[in-house]
Design a protein around this motif. Structure first.
Motif, PDB file in Angstrom:
ATOM      1  N   ALA A   1      27.506  42.532  44.769  1.00 48.18           N
ATOM      2  CA  ALA A   1      28.740  42.960  45.447  1.00 48.18           C
ATOM      3  C   ALA A   1      29.074  41.984  46.583  1.00 48.18           C
ATOM      4  CB  ALA A   1      28.570  44.380  45.994  1.00 48.18           C
ATOM      5  N   VAL A   2      28.066  41.589  47.339  1.00 44.41           N
ATOM      6  CA  VAL A   2      28.296  40.679  48.473  1.00 44.41           C
ATOM      7  C   VAL A   2      28.806  39.330  47.968  1.00 44.41           C
ATOM      8  CG1 VAL A   2      27.157  39.421  50.341  1.00 44.41           C
ATOM      9  CG2 VAL A   2      26.659  41.837  49.985  1.00 44.41           C
ATOM     10  N   SER A   3      28.297  38.871  46.818  1.00 46.40           N
ATOM     11  CA  SER A   3      28.747  37.561  46.316  1.00 46.40           C
ATOM     12  C   SER A   3      30.217  37.622  45.895  1.00 46.40           C
ATOM     13  CB  SER A   3      27.849  37.064  45.173  1.00 46.40           C
ATOM     14  OG  SER A   3      28.040  37.874  44.046  1.00 46.40           O
ATOM     15  N   ALA A   4      30.738  38.812  45.605  1.00 47.88           N
ATOM     16  CA  ALA A   4      32.176  38.932  45.289  1.00 47.88           C
ATOM     17  C   ALA A   4      33.019  38.996  46.563  1.00 47.88           C
ATOM     18  CB  ALA A   4      32.411  40.195  44.446  1.00 47.88           C
ATOM     19  N   ILE A   5      32.438  39.482  47.645  1.00 50.04           N
ATOM     20  CA  ILE A   5      33.197  39.636  48.905  1.00 50.04           C
ATOM     21  C   ILE A   5      33.249  38.317  49.681  1.00 50.04           C
ATOM     22  CG2 ILE A   5      33.305  40.880  51.109  1.00 50.04           C
ATOM     23  CD1 ILE A   5      31.589  43.107  49.728  1.00 50.04           C
ATOM     24  N   ALA A   6      32.108  37.601  49.716  1.00 52.11           N
ATOM     25  CA  ALA A   6      31.971  36.441  50.608  1.00 52.11           C
ATOM     26  C   ALA A   6      33.100  35.405  50.467  1.00 52.11           C
ATOM     27  CB  ALA A   6      30.602  35.787  50.415  1.00 52.11           C
ATOM     28  N   PRO A   7      33.541  35.068  49.240  1.00 50.58           N
ATOM     29  CA  PRO A   7      34.561  34.008  49.140  1.00 50.58           C
ATOM     30  C   PRO A   7      35.902  34.373  49.789  1.00 50.58           C
ATOM     31  CG  PRO A   7      33.551  34.426  46.995  1.00 50.58           C
ATOM     32  CD  PRO A   7      33.076  35.501  47.911  1.00 50.58           C
ATOM     33  N   VAL A   8      36.186  35.664  49.981  1.00 48.75           N
ATOM     34  CA  VAL A   8      37.508  36.047  50.522  1.00 48.75           C
ATOM     35  C   VAL A   8      37.381  36.753  51.874  1.00 48.75           C
ATOM     36  CG1 VAL A   8      38.512  36.208  48.216  1.00 48.75           C
ATOM     37  CG2 VAL A   8      37.607  38.270  49.278  1.00 48.75           C
ATOM     38  N   TYR A   9      36.231  36.659  52.499  1.00 43.20           N
ATOM     39  CA  TYR A   9      35.964  37.397  53.746  1.00 43.20           C
ATOM     40  C   TYR A   9      36.813  36.883  54.912  1.00 43.20           C
ATOM     41  CZ  TYR A   9      32.815  39.030  57.561  1.00 43.20           C
ATOM     42  OH  TYR A   9      32.265  39.596  58.682  1.00 43.20           O
ATOM     43  N   GLN A  10      37.009  35.570  55.020  1.00 40.31           N
ATOM     44  CA  GLN A  10      37.764  35.009  56.147  1.00 40.31           C
ATOM     45  C   GLN A  10      39.235  35.422  56.055  1.00 40.31           C
ATOM     46  OE1 GLN A  10      36.718  33.034  58.758  1.00 40.31           O
ATOM     47  NE2 GLN A  10      34.591  33.141  58.079  1.00 40.31           N
TER      48      GLN A  10
ATOM     49  N   PRO B   1      46.761  39.005  49.251  1.00 39.63           N
ATOM     50  CA  PRO B   1      46.379  40.428  49.196  1.00 39.63           C
ATOM     51  C   PRO B   1      46.187  40.983  47.780  1.00 39.63           C
ATOM     52  CG  PRO B   1      48.124  40.064  50.797  1.00 39.63           C
ATOM     53  CD  PRO B   1      47.873  38.739  50.135  1.00 39.63           C
ATOM     54  N   GLU B   2      47.023  40.599  46.823  1.00 41.63           N
ATOM     55  CA  GLU B   2      46.893  41.181  45.482  1.00 41.63           C
ATOM     56  C   GLU B   2      46.191  40.235  44.505  1.00 41.63           C
ATOM     57  OE1 GLU B   2      47.665  44.312  44.599  1.00 41.63           O
ATOM     58  OE2 GLU B   2      48.164  44.652  46.700  1.00 41.63           O
ATOM     59  N   SER B   3      45.572  39.176  45.012  1.00 41.21           N
ATOM     60  CA  SER B   3      44.937  38.208  44.105  1.00 41.21           C
ATOM     61  C   SER B   3      43.750  38.861  43.397  1.00 41.21           C
ATOM     62  CB  SER B   3      44.477  36.971  44.873  1.00 41.21           C
ATOM     63  OG  SER B   3      43.478  37.357  45.802  1.00 41.21           O
ATOM     64  N   ARG B   4      43.363  38.239  42.288  1.00 44.90           N
ATOM     65  CA  ARG B   4      42.229  38.776  41.537  1.00 44.90           C
ATOM     66  C   ARG B   4      40.952  38.748  42.389  1.00 44.90           C
ATOM     67  NH1 ARG B   4      39.659  40.153  37.137  1.00 44.90           N
ATOM     68  NH2 ARG B   4      37.654  39.138  36.839  1.00 44.90           N
ATOM     69  N   ALA B   5      40.777  37.640  43.146  1.00 50.23           N
ATOM     70  CA  ALA B   5      39.556  37.520  43.963  1.00 50.23           C
ATOM     71  C   ALA B   5      39.487  38.658  44.988  1.00 50.23           C
ATOM     72  CB  ALA B   5      39.549  36.167  44.665  1.00 50.23           C
ATOM     73  N   GLU B   6      40.652  38.989  45.578  1.00 52.76           N
ATOM     74  CA  GLU B   6      40.676  40.065  46.584  1.00 52.76           C
ATOM     75  C   GLU B   6      40.380  41.424  45.912  1.00 52.76           C
ATOM     76  OE1 GLU B   6      41.724  39.253  49.907  1.00 52.76           O
ATOM     77  OE2 GLU B   6      42.244  41.202  50.779  1.00 52.76           O
ATOM     78  N   LEU B   7      40.919  41.618  44.718  1.00 53.92           N
ATOM     79  CA  LEU B   7      40.685  42.894  44.017  1.00 53.92           C
ATOM     80  C   LEU B   7      39.210  43.032  43.607  1.00 53.92           C
ATOM     81  CD1 LEU B   7      43.942  43.050  41.833  1.00 53.92           C
ATOM     82  CD2 LEU B   7      43.475  44.162  44.033  1.00 53.92           C
ATOM     83  N   VAL B   8      38.620  41.923  43.173  1.00 53.89           N
ATOM     84  CA  VAL B   8      37.189  41.954  42.816  1.00 53.89           C
ATOM     85  C   VAL B   8      36.356  42.248  44.068  1.00 53.89           C
ATOM     86  CG1 VAL B   8      35.266  40.525  41.982  1.00 53.89           C
ATOM     87  CG2 VAL B   8      37.460  40.431  40.819  1.00 53.89           C
ATOM     88  N   ALA B   9      36.769  41.651  45.201  1.00 56.24           N
ATOM     89  CA  ALA B   9      36.047  41.894  46.461  1.00 56.24           C
ATOM     90  C   ALA B   9      36.185  43.360  46.878  1.00 56.24           C
ATOM     91  CB  ALA B   9      36.574  40.969  47.550  1.00 56.24           C
ATOM     92  N   ASN B  10      37.360  43.967  46.616  1.00 48.66           N
ATOM     93  CA  ASN B  10      37.537  45.392  46.954  1.00 48.66           C
ATOM     94  C   ASN B  10      36.509  46.257  46.208  1.00 48.66           C
ATOM     95  OD1 ASN B  10      39.720  44.814  48.554  1.00 48.66           O
ATOM     96  ND2 ASN B  10      41.263  45.422  47.038  1.00 48.66           N
ATOM     97  N   VAL B  11      36.254  45.898  44.946  1.00 51.23           N
ATOM     98  CA  VAL B  11      35.264  46.654  44.162  1.00 51.23           C
ATOM     99  C   VAL B  11      33.889  46.495  44.807  1.00 51.23           C
ATOM    100  CG1 VAL B  11      34.146  46.868  41.894  1.00 51.23           C
ATOM    101  CG2 VAL B  11      36.600  46.364  42.043  1.00 51.23           C
ATOM    102  N   GLY B  12      33.605  45.267  45.288  1.00 48.05           N
ATOM    103  CA  GLY B  12      32.320  45.012  45.956  1.00 48.05           C
ATOM    104  C   GLY B  12      32.168  45.862  47.210  1.00 48.05           C
TER     105      GLY B  12
ATOM    106  N   LEU C   1      25.570  41.776  55.762  1.00 46.24           N
ATOM    107  CA  LEU C   1      25.218  41.207  54.450  1.00 46.24           C
ATOM    108  C   LEU C   1      26.154  40.053  54.101  1.00 46.24           C
ATOM    109  CD1 LEU C   1      24.545  44.438  52.352  1.00 46.24           C
ATOM    110  CD2 LEU C   1      22.927  43.050  53.662  1.00 46.24           C
ATOM    111  N   VAL C   2      27.444  40.243  54.391  1.00 42.65           N
ATOM    112  CA  VAL C   2      28.425  39.208  54.014  1.00 42.65           C
ATOM    113  C   VAL C   2      28.247  37.973  54.906  1.00 42.65           C
ATOM    114  CG1 VAL C   2      30.872  38.693  53.681  1.00 42.65           C
ATOM    115  CG2 VAL C   2      30.010  40.989  53.211  1.00 42.65           C
TER     116      VAL C   2
END
Ligand code: HEM
Length: 310
Positions: free
Chosen positions: A126-135, A141-152, A179-180
């Protein structure tokens, strides 16, 4: 070296004294993470951690510091070694890719376990999905990376809710934020130190234990090739400035790898303990299976590095 440079389209500060001065100046603030995000999203996380807070920074940093105060760096070092040895043992005689199998997941798994996550391996995913979009500003806001991070983020909230009494938004975000924050920088520190040791001795088949010990290797790496190269602040005039954390090297006032001033990394001792633990196990129990593939951007970190148990 000039203090201020206009590099490409951004303003960079690369003089250690000037970087320190800005990091101590309350007029320079961290980039704003926005307001009003839905509970349990990555936008909500940014809006509740100390890292991107201004008015609430002191209280939120205290929450993170209280959690870290419960984690003994010596214990983290031992656990990181133990988990690494288990992963190396499970690989048997097969080469394994050290960044994806060890450097990224192990520090987060050890921390997640210590912070009472119910499933440390899933927490690391889960953390590896959040880290790339944390900053703030790193993803739409609606990008796939952000949505995947929301699941994380939702996954981590459910893990911490299972074992802990109800937490305030800030307390929950502090736990996830640790963790992030740990994820990328600690993995890069491990990868960069391993590469330095490979180039010094390891690759030539010489004994893989540096003369100044694993802690010395980690300290040298932090000074010479720090994992986090830049941090950002917004000036009183509203301009975004990039502050170099790699410019201090052997400066007598100390390096800047963990920042400076009121936002100095509260996990510095924990990060070094985790890195030392992982590296000790790798250097004692593995050898290179093939030369590393090295990324082109600094820091010099392997993108692919296969080791094998010895
Ligand atoms: C080698 C690994 C690490 C490096 C190089 C690193 C570096 C940094 C730096 C430079 C900052 C300050 C950023 C700024 O002023 O803009 C920071 C902040 C922070 N770090 Fe680390 N860090 C590492 C690992 C960790 C770990 C393992 C944890 C927690 C377990 C952690 C928790 C935090 C937190 C909570 C903050 C926010 C502090 C605040 O805003 O007051 N870091 N880190």
């Amino acid at each position: 070296m000039p203090t201020v440079q206009q590099a490409a389209d951004r303003t960079e500060i690369t003089d250690p004294a000037a970087v320190r001065e800005i990091l101590l100046d309350p007029g320079y603030v961290v980039p704003h993470p926005g307001r009003g995000a839905d509970f349990g999203t990555v936008a909500w996380l940014r809006q509740h951690v100390a890292r991107f807070s201004t008015a609430e920074h002191y209280q939120r940093r205290q929450l993170a510091a209280d959690l870290l105060g419960q984690l003994d760096p010596g214990y983290l070092r031992g656990r990181a070694s133990q988990v690494t040895r288990t992963i190396v043992g499970a690989a048997g005689n097969e080469p394994f890719e050290v960044m994806s199998r060890v450097a990224r997941p192990v520090p987060v798994m050890v921390l997640a376990d210590s912070l009472h996550a119910s499933d440390a391996a899933r927490a690391a995913d889960a953390v590896s999905a959040i880290a790339p979009v944390y900053q703030p500003g790193s993803a739409e806001p609606e990008s796939r990376a952000e949505l995947v991070a929301n699941v994380g983020v939702a996954q981590l909230i459910s893990q911490f809710s299972t074992l802990l009494p109800p937490q305030s938004d800030d307390a929950m975000a502090a736990r996830i934020g640790l963790l992030v924050q740990a994820h990328d920088a600690t993995a890069v520190l491990i990868g960069t130190a391993l590469l330095a040791e490979y180039e010094a001795a390891y690759g030539a088949g010489q004994p893989a234990l540096p003369a100044d010990g694993t802690a010395g290797l980690v300290a040298r790496t932090l000074r010479g090739d720090p994992p986090a190269r830049w941090t950002r602040r917004v000036s009183p005039a509203g301009e975004l400035v990039w502050l170099s954390l790699a410019c201090a090297g052997d400066d007598p006032a100390g390096h800047l790898a963990f920042g400076h001033g009121p936002r100095y990394c509260p996990g510095a001792a924990h990060a070094q303990a985790l890195a030392v633990g992982v590296l000790q196990a790798l250097l004692e129990h593995c050898q290179p299976a093939a030369p590393p593939v090295i990324g082109t951007e600094p820091p010099r970190v392997p993108t692919q590095f296969h080791l094998v148990a010895q």
